[in-house]
Design an enzyme around this catalytic site. Structure first.
Site, mmCIF file in Angstrom:
data_model
loop_
_atom_site.group_PDB
_atom_site.id
_atom_site.type_symbol
_atom_site.label_atom_id
_atom_site.label_comp_id
_atom_site.label_asym_id
_atom_site.label_seq_id
_atom_site.Cartn_x
_atom_site.Cartn_y
_atom_site.Cartn_z
ATOM 1 N N GLU A 115 22.804 -10.037 18.101
ATOM 2 C CA GLU A 115 21.731 -8.919 18.376
ATOM 3 C C GLU A 115 20.514 -9.710 17.979
ATOM 4 O OE1 GLU A 115 22.590 -6.151 19.700
ATOM 5 O OE2 GLU A 115 24.860 -5.069 19.618
ATOM 6 N N HIS A 139 21.219 -3.303 10.748
ATOM 7 C CA HIS A 139 21.584 -3.072 11.889
ATOM 8 C C HIS A 139 23.007 -2.417 11.132
ATOM 9 C CE1 HIS A 139 24.448 -1.314 14.632
ATOM 10 N NE2 HIS A 139 25.173 -2.814 14.409
ATOM 11 N N HIS A 141 26.874 -0.365 10.220
ATOM 12 C CA HIS A 141 27.644 0.854 10.434
ATOM 13 C C HIS A 141 28.050 1.662 9.659
ATOM 14 C CE1 HIS A 141 29.545 -2.599 12.928
ATOM 15 N NE2 HIS A 141 28.299 -2.447 13.878
ATOM 16 N N GLU A 170 15.301 15.443 0.958
ATOM 17 C CA GLU A 170 14.279 14.221 1.242
ATOM 18 C C GLU A 170 14.229 13.115 2.327
ATOM 19 O OE1 GLU A 170 13.608 12.255 -1.909
ATOM 20 O OE2 GLU A 170 14.568 14.231 -2.613
ATOM 21 N N HIS A 211 28.560 4.182 17.247
ATOM 22 C CA HIS A 211 28.599 2.680 17.033
ATOM 23 C C HIS A 211 27.187 2.484 15.246
ATOM 24 C CE1 HIS A 211 27.092 -1.893 17.638
ATOM 25 N NE2 HIS A 211 27.212 -2.458 16.908
HETATM 26 ZN ZN LIG Z 1 27.073 -3.300 14.603
#
Ligand SMILES: [Zn+2]
Length: 272
Positions: A115, A139, A141, A170, A211
């Site tokens: 990525e 990034h 999961h 919050e 994702h």
């Molecule tokens: Zn990912």
């Protein structure tokens, strides 16, 4: 090189370990990048180029000559603390911001995260929009945020943001700009990189349907904290649903009162 484990390496090790213990980074899931200032690299040596220049899909002129600490493709985040030289690497961009090469890490042979384009395009945007304050992109999961994208049909950025704001007081303070909802796209593509970078012109969080999530901040702690906050709001929603359903929630008036109290301005398209 790095006999002393500089702070940027330690913060990467800590954050990636935290992502693993949170249950956000199964196998080789998730990736991180941190833009480094010249001061942070002062005194480091033994960083001869390890490969030829590799082209980016499009030049990023405002990242001219920038250096990044990046997690490696196929590597497990939970192993970064143990073997940083294998599971992370330092890359630099050339003067045009059009090509990158490795200067340290990814031992014995390896590359930055698949990525990388999404990370670098996002860095280019946040450097501009934050006036050079924001340096970190994560990034990961996060299970509850991902599960929301399966549980709820017809999601969009406004609906997703409002839900998270309502489920955890919050959130409107942490991300008044909202969270961008990006419909499913193939990971590692220019399309998802473009869409993520564009989202970060307006916001600091984006969710990739089915994702994961992308968060940005001035450092890895800040980006991690934002993701953690949104993930907790999603978790609270699931807890309430499993306890019989969400019977009540923060009202618009209450959300606006919180925003006023903490002197933040919510996205007016979501709450005004
Ligand atoms: Zn990912």
């Amino acid at each position: 090189m790095f006999n002393h484990h500089p702070p940027f390496l330690r913060t990467m090790a800590k954050t990636s370990h935290d992502m693993w213990t949170k249950g956000w980074a199964e196998a080789n899931g998730g990736n991180l990048s941190l833009r480094l200032s010249p001061d942070e690299l002062k005194g480091e040596s033994g960083m001869e180029p390890k490969n030829d220049w590799q082209p980016l899909s499009a030049p990023l002129p405002n990242l001219s000559g920038a250096w990044f600490l990046v997690s490696g493709t196929g590597r497990h985040l939970r192993n970064i603390a143990l073997f940083p030289e294998k599971n992370t690497g330092l890359i630099e961009l050339d003067a045009a911001g059009a090509n990158w090469r490795t200067r340290w890490g990814f031992e014995p042979t390896g590359r930055p995260t698949s990525e990388l384009e999404a990370h670098l395009q996002t860095h280019a945007v946040i450097r501009e929009t934050s006036q050079d304050v924001d340096h970190a992109v994560i990034h990961t999961h996060t299970p509850h945020l991902i599960a929301l994208t399966y549980a709820l049909a017809n999601l969009d950025s406004a609906k997703l943001t409002k839900l998270l704001w309502q489920m955890h007081a919050e959130c409107i303070v942490g991300f008044p700009q909202g969270i961008e909802f990006l419909p499913w796209m193939m990971a590692g593509t220019t399309a998802i990189a473009d869409a993520t970078a564009a989202a970060m012109r307006r916001r600091k969080l984006a969710i990739w349907q089915f994702h994961g999530v992308v968060g940005v901040g001035r450092n890895l702690d800040a980006a991690f904290g934002l993701i953690d906050m949104a993930e907790k709001a999603a978790q609270i929603w699931f807890l309430a649903m499993s306890a019989g359903g969400v019977q009540t929630r923060l009202t618009d008036a209450q959300l606006l009162a919180i925003a006023r109290n903490f002197k933040v301005t919510p996205d007016p398209l979501i709450l005004a």
